[in-house]
Design a protein around this motif. Structure first.
Motif, PDB file in Angstrom:
ATOM      1  N   TRP A  54      76.047  -3.301  67.830  1.00 15.80           N
ATOM      2  CA  TRP A  54      74.838  -4.678  67.840  1.00 15.80           C
ATOM      3  C   TRP A  54      74.435  -4.313  69.977  1.00 15.80           C
ATOM      4  O   TRP A  54      75.202  -4.057  70.383  1.00 15.80           O
ATOM      5  CB  TRP A  54      75.630  -5.952  67.480  1.00 15.80           C
ATOM      6  CG  TRP A  54      75.926  -6.058  66.037  1.00 15.80           C
ATOM      7  CD1 TRP A  54      77.294  -5.811  65.415  1.00 15.80           C
ATOM      8  CD2 TRP A  54      75.514  -6.672  65.350  1.00 15.80           C
ATOM      9  NE1 TRP A  54      77.147  -5.767  64.486  1.00 15.80           N
ATOM     10  CE2 TRP A  54      76.342  -6.347  63.889  1.00 15.80           C
ATOM     11  CE3 TRP A  54      74.576  -7.574  64.860  1.00 15.80           C
ATOM     12  CZ2 TRP A  54      75.424  -6.684  62.574  1.00 15.80           C
ATOM     13  CZ3 TRP A  54      73.363  -7.854  63.575  1.00 15.80           C
ATOM     14  CH2 TRP A  54      74.624  -8.130  63.050  1.00 15.80           C
ATOM     15  N   TYR A  57      72.479  -7.282  56.113  1.00 16.77           N
ATOM     16  CA  TYR A  57      71.231  -7.305  55.161  1.00 16.77           C
ATOM     17  C   TYR A  57      71.005  -7.859  53.391  1.00 16.77           C
ATOM     18  O   TYR A  57      70.589  -8.537  52.714  1.00 16.77           O
ATOM     19  CB  TYR A  57      69.653  -6.503  55.818  1.00 16.77           C
ATOM     20  CG  TYR A  57      69.616  -6.723  54.055  1.00 16.77           C
ATOM     21  CD1 TYR A  57      68.029  -7.437  54.672  1.00 16.77           C
ATOM     22  CD2 TYR A  57      68.911  -5.038  53.821  1.00 16.77           C
ATOM     23  CE1 TYR A  57      66.591  -7.359  53.486  1.00 16.77           C
ATOM     24  CE2 TYR A  57      68.052  -4.922  52.807  1.00 16.77           C
ATOM     25  CZ  TYR A  57      66.886  -5.756  52.730  1.00 16.77           C
ATOM     26  OH  TYR A  57      65.855  -5.987  52.072  1.00 16.77           O
ATOM     27  N   ASN A  87      61.976  -5.238  60.459  1.00 23.11           N
ATOM     28  CA  ASN A  87      62.239  -4.299  61.585  1.00 23.11           C
ATOM     29  C   ASN A  87      62.515  -5.149  62.645  1.00 23.11           C
ATOM     30  O   ASN A  87      62.681  -4.226  63.734  1.00 23.11           O
ATOM     31  CB  ASN A  87      61.274  -3.065  61.625  1.00 23.11           C
ATOM     32  CG  ASN A  87      61.028  -2.041  60.126  1.00 23.11           C
ATOM     33  OD1 ASN A  87      62.231  -2.081  59.765  1.00 23.11           O
ATOM     34  ND2 ASN A  87      60.167  -2.105  60.160  1.00 23.11           N
ATOM     35  N   GLU A 108      64.744  -6.424  65.806  1.00 21.47           N
ATOM     36  CA  GLU A 108      66.604  -6.067  65.713  1.00 21.47           C
ATOM     37  C   GLU A 108      67.005  -7.777  65.788  1.00 21.47           C
ATOM     38  O   GLU A 108      66.365  -8.515  66.408  1.00 21.47           O
ATOM     39  CB  GLU A 108      66.432  -5.376  66.948  1.00 21.47           C
ATOM     40  CG  GLU A 108      67.905  -4.880  67.640  1.00 21.47           C
ATOM     41  CD  GLU A 108      67.972  -4.226  68.824  1.00 21.47           C
ATOM     42  OE1 GLU A 108      69.621  -4.186  69.519  1.00 21.47           O
ATOM     43  OE2 GLU A 108      67.148  -4.782  69.758  1.00 21.47           O
ATOM     44  N   TRP A 109      68.364  -7.410  65.291  1.00 21.25           N
ATOM     45  CA  TRP A 109      69.249  -8.872  65.959  1.00 21.25           C
ATOM     46  C   TRP A 109      69.752  -9.078  67.044  1.00 21.25           C
ATOM     47  O   TRP A 109      70.507  -8.076  67.495  1.00 21.25           O
ATOM     48  CB  TRP A 109      70.585  -9.208  64.691  1.00 21.25           C
ATOM     49  CG  TRP A 109      70.740 -10.513  64.248  1.00 21.25           C
ATOM     50  CD1 TRP A 109      72.037 -10.897  65.308  1.00 21.25           C
ATOM     51  CD2 TRP A 109      70.548 -12.196  64.248  1.00 21.25           C
ATOM     52  NE1 TRP A 109      71.858 -12.371  65.009  1.00 21.25           N
ATOM     53  CE2 TRP A 109      70.845 -12.451  64.502  1.00 21.25           C
ATOM     54  CE3 TRP A 109      68.863 -12.039  63.507  1.00 21.25           C
ATOM     55  CZ2 TRP A 109      70.822 -13.867  63.651  1.00 21.25           C
ATOM     56  CZ3 TRP A 109      68.355 -13.119  63.124  1.00 21.25           C
ATOM     57  CH2 TRP A 109      69.493 -14.131  63.116  1.00 21.25           C
ATOM     58  N   TYR A 136      65.494  -8.791  58.854  1.00 18.25           N
ATOM     59  CA  TYR A 136      65.852  -7.590  59.109  1.00 18.25           C
ATOM     60  C   TYR A 136      64.518  -6.376  58.159  1.00 18.25           C
ATOM     61  O   TYR A 136      64.021  -5.405  58.889  1.00 18.25           O
ATOM     62  CB  TYR A 136      66.646  -7.739  58.020  1.00 18.25           C
ATOM     63  CG  TYR A 136      66.908  -5.805  57.602  1.00 18.25           C
ATOM     64  CD1 TYR A 136      68.463  -4.995  59.105  1.00 18.25           C
ATOM     65  CD2 TYR A 136      66.733  -5.508  57.463  1.00 18.25           C
ATOM     66  CE1 TYR A 136      68.711  -4.251  58.625  1.00 18.25           C
ATOM     67  CE2 TYR A 136      66.945  -3.558  56.533  1.00 18.25           C
ATOM     68  CZ  TYR A 136      68.092  -3.119  57.330  1.00 18.25           C
ATOM     69  OH  TYR A 136      68.742  -2.161  57.067  1.00 18.25           O
ATOM     70  N   GLU A 137      64.172  -7.514  56.768  1.00 19.20           N
ATOM     71  CA  GLU A 137      62.704  -6.496  56.623  1.00 19.20           C
ATOM     72  C   GLU A 137      61.273  -6.096  57.133  1.00 19.20           C
ATOM     73  O   GLU A 137      60.580  -5.476  56.912  1.00 19.20           O
ATOM     74  CB  GLU A 137      62.174  -7.802  55.232  1.00 19.20           C
ATOM     75  CG  GLU A 137      63.779  -7.180  54.330  1.00 19.20           C
ATOM     76  CD  GLU A 137      63.403  -8.035  53.166  1.00 19.20           C
ATOM     77  OE1 GLU A 137      61.997  -9.147  53.146  1.00 19.20           O
ATOM     78  OE2 GLU A 137      64.140  -7.764  51.549  1.00 19.20           O
ATOM     79  N   TRP A 182      74.763  -4.758  60.942  1.00 19.19           N
ATOM     80  CA  TRP A 182      73.345  -5.025  60.545  1.00 19.19           C
ATOM     81  C   TRP A 182      72.638  -4.865  58.895  1.00 19.19           C
ATOM     82  O   TRP A 182      72.428  -5.675  58.792  1.00 19.19           O
ATOM     83  CB  TRP A 182      72.518  -5.299  61.480  1.00 19.19           C
ATOM     84  CG  TRP A 182      70.621  -5.781  61.761  1.00 19.19           C
ATOM     85  CD1 TRP A 182      70.054  -5.465  62.103  1.00 19.19           C
ATOM     86  CD2 TRP A 182      70.920  -7.711  60.999  1.00 19.19           C
ATOM     87  NE1 TRP A 182      68.580  -6.302  61.646  1.00 19.19           N
ATOM     88  CE2 TRP A 182      69.381  -6.830  61.756  1.00 19.19           C
ATOM     89  CE3 TRP A 182      71.254  -8.347  60.431  1.00 19.19           C
ATOM     90  CZ2 TRP A 182      68.378  -8.509  61.316  1.00 19.19           C
ATOM     91  CZ3 TRP A 182      70.501  -9.010  60.167  1.00 19.19           C
ATOM     92  CH2 TRP A 182      68.987  -9.795  60.306  1.00 19.19           C
ATOM     93  N   LYS A 183      72.800  -3.896  59.001  1.00 18.91           N
ATOM     94  CA  LYS A 183      72.299  -2.917  57.654  1.00 18.91           C
ATOM     95  C   LYS A 183      73.196  -3.618  56.238  1.00 18.91           C
ATOM     96  O   LYS A 183      72.255  -4.476  55.708  1.00 18.91           O
ATOM     97  CB  LYS A 183      72.651  -1.599  57.410  1.00 18.91           C
ATOM     98  CG  LYS A 183      71.005  -1.026  56.510  1.00 18.91           C
ATOM     99  CD  LYS A 183      71.588   0.404  56.587  1.00 18.91           C
ATOM    100  CE  LYS A 183      70.919   1.327  57.807  1.00 18.91           C
ATOM    101  NZ  LYS A 183      71.527   2.815  57.997  1.00 18.91           N
TER     102      LYS A 183
END
Length: 768
Positions: free
Chosen positions: A646, A684, A739, A741-742, A736-737, A680-681
């Motif tokens: 992260w 999601y 693209n 970044e968190w 997320y979808e 993160w992935k």
């Protein structure tokens, strides 16, 4: 500093049972708040064992044997008007309120009655032409007279003293010259004493009372039977001779005749009592040996109970000190509360003005009793009483009430007696009861699964219920005085009372949100106290308080802390303090506001954010959501600990974003525990299960995960599939979808957007 003579504060002395209870004209008054007679089998067994062992030790040569029965705390009462019911001309010359020790005193008085009964039984077996009759009659008569002094008090009836029970219970019994026993003495102990006195003083006309649970109560009836059975054993000790109790010939060797039969010669009127006992002629229960053995064995009990058993007597010169001392000495027992000791004043005063039974005051005090009685333990009862009274006195006059027992009691007494009329006293007690009812049934019991009953038909009734639930879960107890005060108008059926309660609840919630999102708790309590102090220079609870005044007071308090009703000013302060590890319950409420009727903002640069939509699209500020499992816990999107995957800026020590609102969402408890530390992935994919209605997507989740190179926990996925659809996670999915970044920058933008939406939702509750 002026000197205070502490020695004058307490009159303390040690006295035998006889010395204390024989005092001329002494009547003992058990206040209403004291428990009913409650000594159980263990208490009685212990007392009887103590007497047996004590007499045995004397017989074994320990002439200095005594038995300490504990401490008695009393307060002298010179004002007969405080007794109720009362027959003024029949009140004993000296009345003492028993603050502590009523169970022991009551048991000893009952014990004395039963000793008289057994002594009378001995005398009845001796015919008047029997040479021993005069001796037996003299001994029996003297002991009965001595015991009568312990269990009764002389009420002067002209020149003739009239024997009445020494111990009575307030609000139930009264000393009398003319009223029938059944009407004057209704409490179990007083009734048993009164009936026994009749049997003692009129043995040819009246029989001793038989224990009856309907008259004497279950516990006292058991006590009477236990002592009676034990005294039968004592009477027959010389026959059984099993060592359970010393026999008469053992007793007379070590206890003086003067102590046993009131004269100091073994031979009286030509009779040698010791020799008669020594014959051990027990052929029948009416032989001289049998009679004197019974009598000596019973006399030993009388002597030990009255002259070898003792109390420490404490008489504080101040009633408050008496209660304080009782509380400190009663740490291991069942402590009294200030409310329990205040209630008799209300009962007696109401009785003097028409009757307590069926009165408004009884109804109100019953509500207070109901609140306190729900406590499972003495500690819980004390804490609940303290919390309740502390809250009540904020609403009453804005004062900070001490937790000290006597201070609380004095405050209640002064608040009640300080009312200028009986109507105002009734109004005070009504408010006291209504406050207790709200405290118990709305605050303590927390009935927030459904809309509060009285608000069901009103717009925003559900919202107000949710806000009360929020304030309760936030442990914001200072909200109670305001809420209970406005809810009182609902009890009173005043015009627009439910609407005003809803408006006041929203104002309190808005104030608390604004204060705690920008400040610590410090000084918060005083804001509420100052309101009730300033409202009409100590508000008059009969008239109620003003919602507008409440709002103005809150706004002034916030302004003094730099919160002036500006969204931008508030957001600047709230961004720093409105974080998970500071005010988690408040964070949950703000998140629900930001989810309420919002959708994902898919405009360029705003992926991951929510935006307002039309009403009814996604209702989140509902009791179903607040209480439900689907949004039960707060989830950190970027986990609280970075596993290296992260943005490191999220965890910056100087300006951490990990606990900020923008990094938070709401999930079910079980799923939160499973998803919490994922990347993160992976998050999601898990969130996707929650945010979609498409069953095909749910069925294909594993395949989608494999294509992304992620292995999902099958148990967690199944939990996800069972979740109710929740749209609030869609903006995170959208980020997320697309693209995105968190990272810390997105969290900051999301925090700003959440605060924007929340402000628009609640600020009108306080700022028009």
């Amino acid at each position: 500093m002026a000197n205070f003579d502490i020695e004058t504060a307490f009159n303390t002395e040690n006295r035998s049972v006889h010395q204390y209870m024989y005092q001329s004209g002494l009547g003992l008054y058990i206040p209403l708040y004291q428990r009913e007679y409650s000594w159980d089998d263990d208490n009685i067994t212990q007392l009887l064992e103590d007497v047996t062992k004590g007499i045995t030790r004397i017989v074994d040569g320990n002439s200095s044997e005594i038995r300490f029965l504990g401490t008695i705390i009393t307060v002298k009462e010179s004002n007969k008007a405080k007794l109720h019911p009362v027959e003024m001309q029949s009140v004993p010359t000296s009345v003492e309120y028993v603050i502590d020790g009523q169970q022991r005193l009551s048991t000893i008085a009952v014990f004395a009655c039963l000793l008289c009964k057994h002594i009378d039984a001995v005398l009845k077996k001796v015919k008047e032409n029997n040479p021993i009759y005069n001796d037996v009659a003299e001994i029996c008569g003297t002991w009965k007279s001595t015991l009568l002094e312990v269990l009764s008090v002389d009420i002067k009836n002209g020149l003739t003293p009239l024997k009445q029970p020494k111990i009575i219970r307030g609000s139930i019994d009264f000393w009398t010259k003319v009223t029938p026993i059944q009407k004057a003495y209704k409490s179990p102990v007083a009734r048993f004493l009164a009936d026994s006195i009749q049997a003692i003083t009129k043995p040819k006309e009246v029989v001793y009372p038989i224990p009856d649970k309907d008259i004497h109560g279950t516990q006292l009836a058991k006590t009477i039977r236990m002592i009676d059975k034990w005294l039968k054993m004592v009477s027959q000790a010389h026959v059984v001779n099993d060592g359970e109790f010393p026999c008469a010939w053992e007793i007379i060797k070590n206890i003086s005749f003067e102590d046993l039969v009131f004269y100091n010669r073994k031979e009286q009127n030509g009779l040698d009592i010791e020799a008669i006992i020594g014959y051990k002629d027990f052929e029948t229960p009416k032989t001289d040996s049998y009679i004197f053995c019974e009598l000596i064995q019973l006399a030993a009990v009388c002597h030990y109970l009255l002259f070898r058993c003792c109390f420490t007597l404490i008489q504080p010169s101040n009633e408050d000190w008496a209660f304080d001392m009782f509380q400190s000495l009663n740490a291991t027992g069942t402590p009294l509360t200030a409310i329990e000791t205040f209630k008799p004043l209300v009962v007696n005063d109401t009785n003097a003005h028409g009757g307590y039974k069926g009165s408004d005051n009884e109804e109100s005090m019953n509500k207070v009793d109901e609140l306190v009685s729900e406590s499972a333990t003495a500690q819980q009862k004390n804490k609940l009483t303290n919390d309740f009274l502390t809250s009540f006195y904020v609403a009453l006059n804005g004062t900070s009430l001490s937790s000290h027992f006597s201070h609380q009691r004095r405050a209640l007494v002064e608040s009640y007696e300080g009312r200028s009329s009986q109507d105002r006293k009734i109004s005070f007690i009504r408010f006291f009861g209504q406050y207790a009812d709200f405290y118990s049934n709305i605050w303590v019991k927390r009935p927030y699964q459904n809309v509060i009953e009285s608000l069901k038909s009103y717009q925003d009734g559900e919202l107000a219920t949710l806000l009360v639930a929020f304030l309760n879960e936030s442990k914001h107890k200072m909200a109670i005085p305001v809420l209970a005060t406005f809810y009182r108008d609902i009890y009173e059926n005043k015009d627009c009372a439910p609407e005003k309660f809803i408006e006041a609840t929203k104002a309190v919630a808005a104030f608390y949100i604004l204060w705690r999102s920008t400040n610590s708790n410090a000084g918060l309590d005083n804001i509420y106290r100052d309101f009730f102090k300033s409202e009409g220079k100590v508000w008059k609870y009969e008239a109620g308080v003003s919602v507008d005044n409440l709002k103005n007071h809150f706004k002034q308090a916030l302004e003094s802390k730099g919160v002036r009703g500006s969204k931008e000013e508030w957001k600047k302060l709230a961004t720093q303090r409105l974080i998970y590890n500071e005010v988690s319950t408040l964070c949950k409420l703000i998140l629900l506001m930001s989810f309420h009727d919002t959708i994902e903002d898919n405009t360029d640069g705003n992926y991951g954010l929510m935006t307002k939509s039309r009403d009814g699209v996604s209702p989140y500020m509902t009791l179903e959501k607040w209480n439900g499992d689907d949004v039960k816990t707060i989830e950190h999107i970027a986990p609280q600990t970075n596993d290296g995957n992260w943005d490191t800026n999220i965890y910056d020590i100087e300006k951490p974003h990990v606990h900020a609102l923008g990094n938070l969402t709401l999930l079910p408890q079980d799923i939160n525990s499973s998803v919490g530390n994922k990347g993160w992935k992976e998050k999601y994919l898990y969130y996707l299960c929650i945010s979609t209605k498409d069953q095909d997507v749910l069925n294909e989740i594993h395949e989608k995960a494999k294509g992304m190179g992620v292995v999902l926990n099958s148990n967690t996925v199944e939990l996800m599939k069972e979740c109710t659809y929740n749209s609030h996670i869609s903006p995170v999915i959208s980020a997320y979808e697309h693209n995105v970044e968190w990272n810390a920058a997105l969290i900051q933008k999301r925090t700003d957007r959440i605060l924007d939406i929340a402000w628009d939702f609640f600020h009108g509750w306080l700022y028009e």
